[in-house]
Design a protein around this motif. Structure first.
Motif, PDB file in Angstrom:
ATOM      1  N   ARG A 132       0.862  -1.181   0.000  1.00  0.00           N
ATOM      2  CA  ARG A 132       0.000   0.000   0.000  1.00  0.00           C
ATOM      3  C   ARG A 132       0.897   1.228   0.000  1.00  0.00           C
ATOM      4  NH1 ARG A 132      -3.594   2.044   4.961  1.00  0.00           N
ATOM      5  NH2 ARG A 132      -1.529   2.022   5.786  1.00  0.00           N
ATOM      6  N   ASN A 133       0.563   2.223  -0.827  1.00  0.00           N
ATOM      7  CA  ASN A 133       1.388   3.432  -0.867  1.00  0.00           C
ATOM      8  C   ASN A 133       0.844   4.487   0.102  1.00  0.00           C
ATOM      9  OD1 ASN A 133      -0.706   4.834  -2.223  1.00  0.00           O
ATOM     10  ND2 ASN A 133       0.136   4.307  -4.227  1.00  0.00           N
ATOM     11  N   ALA A 134       1.536   5.593   0.213  1.00  0.00           N
ATOM     12  CA  ALA A 134       1.150   6.646   1.165  1.00  0.00           C
ATOM     13  C   ALA A 134      -0.214   7.241   0.854  1.00  0.00           C
ATOM     14  CB  ALA A 134       2.211   7.749   1.177  1.00  0.00           C
ATOM     15  N   MET A 164       0.574  -0.629  -4.923  1.00  0.00           N
ATOM     16  CA  MET A 164       1.751  -0.655  -5.781  1.00  0.00           C
ATOM     17  C   MET A 164       2.178  -2.100  -5.990  1.00  0.00           C
ATOM     18  SD  MET A 164       2.411   2.606  -6.237  1.00  0.00           S
ATOM     19  CE  MET A 164       4.078   2.672  -6.868  1.00  0.00           C
ATOM     20  N   TRP A 170       8.350  -0.025  -9.879  1.00  0.00           N
ATOM     21  CA  TRP A 170       7.087  -0.063  -9.149  1.00  0.00           C
ATOM     22  C   TRP A 170       5.982   0.448 -10.065  1.00  0.00           C
ATOM     23  CZ3 TRP A 170       6.186  -2.501  -4.760  1.00  0.00           C
ATOM     24  CH2 TRP A 170       7.256  -2.764  -3.906  1.00  0.00           C
ATOM     25  N   ASP A 212       1.953   1.690 -10.157  1.00  0.00           N
ATOM     26  CA  ASP A 212       0.794   2.113  -9.369  1.00  0.00           C
ATOM     27  C   ASP A 212      -0.451   1.469  -9.955  1.00  0.00           C
ATOM     28  OD1 ASP A 212      -1.167   3.397  -7.892  1.00  0.00           O
ATOM     29  OD2 ASP A 212      -0.423   5.415  -8.289  1.00  0.00           O
TER      30      ASP A 212
END
Length: 154
Positions: A15-17, A22, A35, A37
């Motif tokens: 999980r991204n910010a 990702m 990477w 998205d």
């Protein structure tokens, strides 16, 4: 979370910010690709991943009052968003298993009925993939709830 496809390709999911998902894949020769998205937003949980015997990978992650899913249409293909499942999930309880050839069954705890129970709570499930006509479905053909034997009050 990670999965290894039948070709040996490693897929890593985080999980991204921004609350999206990702993915990073190992390429032939052992080098890692960039990477990617996969989109999505407001993910609350780490993803649950399954690598099918066919080589396809599926991913699910709990969000705000829904489960988000990503699937491959073919082994080692691109991951695409699948339909969301509009249901709440107790954080940290999502799991996915291959329960028949090329069919994933997703499991989770229903927060309305089992979030704090000391016994096995009521749970939900969702099945993806092909299903033989007339074959039994112990969960459901779509989002729903099941009661595990001996779980909580009747």
């Amino acid at each position: 979370m990670a999965a290894v496809s039948s070709s040996g390709s490693v897929h890593v999911f985080v999980r991204n910010a921004g609350g999206g998902l990702m993915c990073r894949r190992e390429q032939q020769g052992g080098k890692w690709g960039p990477w990617t998205d996969l989109q999505g937003s407001m993910l609350q949980d780490p993803p649950a991943v399954v690598a099918h015997a066919s080589g396809r990978v599926e991913v699910m992650a709990g969000g705000q009052d829904l489960i988000m899913r990503w699937v491959q249409d073919r082994p080692d293909g691109d991951l695409r968003r699948a339909l969301n499942i509009p249901i709440s999930v107790t954080r940290g309880t999502a799991a996915v298993l291959e329960t028949a050839p090329d069919r994933a069954t997703y499991y989770w705890t229903d927060p309305a009925t089992g979030g704090s129970s000391p016994t096995v709570p009521a749970a939900g499930c969702f099945r993806s993939g092909a299903r033989r006509p007339g074959s039994p479905s112990p969960c459901c053909a779509g989002p729903g709830r099941l009661r595990l034997h001996g779980a909580g009050p009747s």
